[in-house]
Write a protein that holds these residues in place. Structure first.
Motif, short mmCIF file in Angstrom:
data_model
loop_
_atom_site.label_atom_id
_atom_site.label_comp_id
_atom_site.label_asym_id
_atom_site.label_seq_id
_atom_site.Cartn_x
_atom_site.Cartn_y
_atom_site.Cartn_z
N VAL A 89 15.02 6.85 5.57
CA VAL A 89 15.14 5.90 6.96
C VAL A 89 14.98 6.58 8.00
CG1 VAL A 89 16.70 4.22 7.68
CG2 VAL A 89 16.23 4.51 5.17
N PHE A 138 14.03 5.43 0.57
CA PHE A 138 13.38 4.91 -0.29
C PHE A 138 12.57 5.50 -1.29
CE2 PHE A 138 13.57 2.16 3.47
CZ PHE A 138 13.97 1.03 3.25
N VAL A 165 7.70 -2.31 -10.51
CA VAL A 165 7.38 -3.63 -10.12
C VAL A 165 7.92 -4.07 -8.68
CG1 VAL A 165 7.58 -6.06 -10.68
CG2 VAL A 165 7.45 -4.56 -12.38
N PRO A 166 7.06 -4.29 -7.93
CA PRO A 166 7.21 -4.72 -6.51
C PRO A 166 8.41 -5.74 -6.30
CG PRO A 166 4.86 -4.41 -6.79
CD PRO A 166 5.37 -4.57 -7.94
N MET A 167 9.42 -5.60 -5.44
CA MET A 167 10.43 -6.49 -5.43
C MET A 167 11.33 -6.11 -4.02
SD MET A 167 13.94 -6.06 -5.71
CE MET A 167 15.25 -6.99 -5.46
N VAL A 168 11.60 -7.17 -3.09
CA VAL A 168 12.27 -7.06 -2.02
C VAL A 168 13.30 -8.23 -1.91
CG1 VAL A 168 10.42 -5.71 -0.57
CG2 VAL A 168 10.92 -8.18 -0.40
N SER A 212 7.65 -4.01 1.24
CA SER A 212 8.00 -2.89 0.99
C SER A 212 7.14 -1.85 1.68
CB SER A 212 7.63 -2.50 -0.55
OG SER A 212 8.63 -3.25 -1.22
N GLN A 237 -0.32 -4.72 -7.66
CA GLN A 237 0.04 -5.09 -6.59
C GLN A 237 0.25 -4.16 -5.42
OE1 GLN A 237 3.52 -7.34 -7.99
NE2 GLN A 237 2.26 -9.00 -8.46
N PHE A 238 0.78 -3.11 -6.18
CA PHE A 238 0.97 -1.85 -5.07
C PHE A 238 -0.47 -1.14 -4.71
CE2 PHE A 238 1.71 2.69 -4.20
CZ PHE A 238 2.96 2.62 -3.63
N PHE A 254 12.15 -11.49 -3.31
CA PHE A 254 10.62 -11.90 -3.11
C PHE A 254 10.08 -10.87 -4.15
CE2 PHE A 254 9.74 -13.28 1.49
CZ PHE A 254 10.41 -14.27 1.50
N THR A 255 9.06 -11.19 -4.93
CA THR A 255 8.43 -10.56 -5.66
C THR A 255 6.81 -10.83 -5.51
OG1 THR A 255 8.13 -12.39 -7.59
CG2 THR A 255 10.22 -10.86 -7.70
N HIS A 296 9.38 5.16 -2.73
CA HIS A 296 8.40 4.33 -2.80
C HIS A 296 7.07 4.62 -3.67
CE1 HIS A 296 5.87 1.14 -0.84
NE2 HIS A 296 4.90 2.17 -0.45
N THR A 297 6.99 3.78 -4.81
CA THR A 297 6.20 4.31 -6.04
C THR A 297 5.50 3.25 -6.59
OG1 THR A 297 6.01 5.34 -8.22
CG2 THR A 297 8.21 4.21 -7.44
N ASP A 298 4.27 3.41 -7.07
CA ASP A 298 3.66 2.46 -7.71
C ASP A 298 4.01 2.38 -9.21
OD1 ASP A 298 2.76 4.89 -8.90
OD2 ASP A 298 0.57 4.29 -8.74
N ALA A 321 6.45 -8.99 -1.87
CA ALA A 321 7.22 -7.82 -1.95
C ALA A 321 6.30 -6.65 -1.84
CB ALA A 321 7.90 -7.88 -3.43
N ALA A 322 5.56 -6.39 -2.49
CA ALA A 322 4.78 -5.20 -2.27
C ALA A 322 4.19 -4.90 -0.70
CB ALA A 322 3.32 -5.24 -3.00
N ILE A 350 6.86 -0.13 -14.45
CA ILE A 350 5.73 -0.76 -15.18
C ILE A 350 5.42 0.15 -16.73
CG2 ILE A 350 3.25 -0.85 -14.88
CD1 ILE A 350 3.81 -1.61 -11.93
N ARG A 366 22.37 3.41 3.09
CA ARG A 366 21.02 3.86 2.53
C ARG A 366 20.25 4.97 3.37
NH1 ARG A 366 17.20 -1.07 3.46
NH2 ARG A 366 17.17 -0.03 5.58
N ILE A 409 10.93 8.29 0.99
CA ILE A 409 10.76 8.13 2.34
C ILE A 409 12.00 7.93 3.05
CG2 ILE A 409 9.67 6.59 3.85
CD1 ILE A 409 7.38 6.24 1.74
N THR A 411 14.35 -2.87 -0.65
CA THR A 411 13.26 -2.68 -1.70
C THR A 411 13.73 -2.20 -2.93
OG1 THR A 411 12.47 -0.64 -0.55
CG2 THR A 411 11.19 -2.58 -0.09
#
Lengths: 326, 259
Positions: free
Chosen positions: B5, B46, B53-56, A265, A190-191, A256-257, B48-50, A261-262, B92, B43, B3, B73
């Motif tokens: 703000v 962030f 798992v993406p989540m917001v 972000s 996803q990223f 959100f996932t 910001h990394t792969d 979400a990606a 991950i 805050r 990153i 995030t």
């Protein structure tokens, strides 16, 4: 662990066992060797080239034991070859381990003109665009993303002619690009998918709308059971977005996932105005009532508002029926 | 990749960093939530990394409807007397080693004076010596031992015991080893920090999956004895502010219409 009914379940922990790390190192070495063997097989056997080239893309299992089947000369992927999208690019560098996301843009796609990107993820959101927007002849496909993962194998089997993710552009208004994701994108893709897709667009002046769906069972609210009626739309926007959303904001502790979400972000850290809408529905397959809900989101897409409204006036009822009867 | 703000990146020179390890029961994340919420930290950036798992979601510390729509995030930093990194989603699996490298290089580049990793470990995997006394343990790198080792000993904290490689067997050649079952990246991060000569301490609690809110209070109170984040005169959970994101931890209430 045994449940109340006596079934034996493997205990799942969110934490990774420390000992797995060492095994993982070993797995990586094995997988690398298997990949090399597989590549060697591809070029030595022309007769099986088509199937063998596809097999790594479709056998994306993290388990070495499954992959060993392919290395041992059994070249038949778990998904039949006829189900592979015919335009899936065959790239020898795409290996099982890397789970690469490949983007392919058709000639004259000219993405630099795009200022409005609309992304639809999930069966209802993607069907909404198919039924309400893309049925017009003024849309043309400008590119697609090929994803190799275990989840897409089933999707391959169902829709043999459609890739997991397609980009469309309106011929009259090239500033609008729609991305329809009907396939499955793994957590660890996803990223990468987001970085690659957004890397193709000009970031200045871009605004993004994401449509997604979620089972209502995942919605948490104190008085949800007594007051809410499904389906309903909730949204979340980045700090740089200035629009007044037409639906309530997502409240704690909901999240959100996945791709929404990606994308959020990415847009939050890159200061791209983005609104993501999530439709909570109790329907397990696409249905017209849930799809209708997304109309609300389209009333706030900035300067393309009137343009989208023009499409949304046509419900394409006949098409919906055909679509749902599949 | 960190990153910020704001346009001017914050300076973390000589700050103390607190971060959670994604471990059994998510105790460390809950404890970090309590620290951020209680100290009303803002805050500042962030991660910001792969590797995550993406989540917001909306602001986890929202106190009013106005702030409820703010976007948060996967990981964030807050800054006051100390910097706190909250990690909100799982790592991950195949990228856990990369994530450790990202963390270690960021900690080194930012110039943190010391780093405290909060963590947890499976209670059921304790050996006989670990069953004795408090369920709280600590680990320090050699660099940290020089600066804070004495302070921790004076507090009466117990160091994480090494376990025998082959429990039940007497083998003089096998050296006892460090084991943090269910601790996620804890052991790896600690080992990397020892190699990189980072000033890092791990504070962990033995627990089981379930309602881990009490474990989070235990851990954060324990940490407070050392770092004195909040006034220790107040007793019990009253001194910590529970964030709004902790509502409905176990899902919705039952629908009244079923009766």
């Amino acid at each position: 662990m045994a449940t109340f009914f006596g079934e034996i379940l493997s205990v799942h922990s969110r934490a990774v066992e420390e000992d797995e790390e060492d095994e993982n190192e070993e797995d990586e070495d094995i997988l690398e060797e298997l990949d090399q063997k597989r590549l060697a097989c591809r070029y030595s056997d022309n007769g099986l080239a088509g199937a063998s080239m596809m097999s790594p893309k479709l056998s994306l299992s993290k388990s070495a034991s499954v992959d060993a089947l392919f290395a041992g000369g059994l070249m038949w992927p778990r998904c039949p070859v006829w189900a592979i999208p015919h335009w899936a690019p065959v790239d020898p560098s795409c290996t099982v381990q890397h789970m690469e996301v490949h983007l392919e843009w058709y000639p004259s796609s000219n993405l630099m003109q795009c200022t409005n990107l609309i992304i639809a993820v999930g069966s209802n959101a993607a069907s909404f665009l198919s039924v309400y927007v893309l049925t017009s002849e003024s849309w043309e496909a400008v590119g697609h993303a090929s994803l190799c993962n275990a989840g897409n194998q089933n999707i391959c089997g169902q829709t043999s002619t459609e890739p997991a993710c397609v980009f469309y552009r309106n011929k009259d208004i090239p500033a609008v690009i729609i991305c329809k994701i009907s396939g499955y994108i793994e957590e660890d893709q996803q990223f990468q998918w987001t970085e690659k897709v957004f890397g193709c667009f000009q970031q200045n002046g871009l605004s993004v709308t994401v449509l997604s769906d979620s089972p209502v069972a995942e919605y948490k609210n104190v008085d949800f059971a007594s007051s809410s009626s499904t389906p309903f739309l909730l949204c979340l926007q980045t700090n740089s977005s200035t629009i007044n959303p037409p639906c309530p904001l997502l409240e704690q502790p909901n999240i959100f996932t996945g791709i929404p979400a990606a994308v959020l972000s990415h847009c939050q850290v890159n200061q791209i105005p983005t609104v993501a809408y999530q439709c909570y529905s109790d329907a397990i397959s696409p249905d017209s009532v849930t799809m209708e809900t997304y109309k609300l989101a389209f009333t706030s897409v900035g300067d393309i508002k009137s343009f989208l409204r023009r499409f949304l006036r046509r419900p394409y009822v006949r098409f919906i029926n055909v679509f749902l009867s599949r | 990749m960190f990153i910020p703000v704001e346009a001017t990146p914050p300076s973390f020179k000589d700050f103390t960093l607190i971060l959670p390890a994604i471990a059994v029961g998510n105790v460390a994340q809950l404890a970090v939530d309590l620290i951020v919420s209680t100290l009303c930290m803002r805050r500042v950036g962030f991660l910001h990394t792969d590797c995550l798992v993406p989540m917001v979601g909306p602001s986890p510390y929202a106190t009013s409807a106005k702030t409820a729509g703010e976007l948060h995030t996967t990981a964030e930093d807050a800054e006051k007397k100390l910097a706190v990194l909250q990690i909100r989603s799982p790592i991950i699996h195949s990228r856990s080693r990369k994530f450790r490298k990202v963390l270690v290089s960021w900690i080194k580049a930012s110039g943190f004076a010391q780093t405290v990793v909060l963590s947890s470990s499976h209670a059921y995997q304790r050996d006989d010596q670990q069953l004795k006394g408090t369920p709280l343990r600590y680990l320090v790198t050699p660099a940290m031992q020089k600066t804070s080792g004495t302070a921790l000993t004076e507090l009466g904290w117990m160091e994480m015991e090494k376990v025998s490689a082959f429990p039940g067997l007497v083998d003089t050649n096998a050296e006892p080893r460090l084991s943090v079952p269910g601790g996620g990246i804890t052991k790896g991060l600690f080992t990397d920090s020892c190699q990189e000569e980072l000033c890092l301490a791990v504070v962990l609690v033995f627990c089981s999956e379930g309602d881990n809110v009490p474990d989070a209070f235990t851990l954060v109170n324990h940490l407070n004895d050392w770092l004195l984040l909040v006034d220790n005169d107040k007793r019990g959970p009253q001194k910590w502010k529970v964030p709004s994101s902790w509502t409905l931890l176990f899902g919705n209430s039952h629908p009244p219409s079923i009766f």
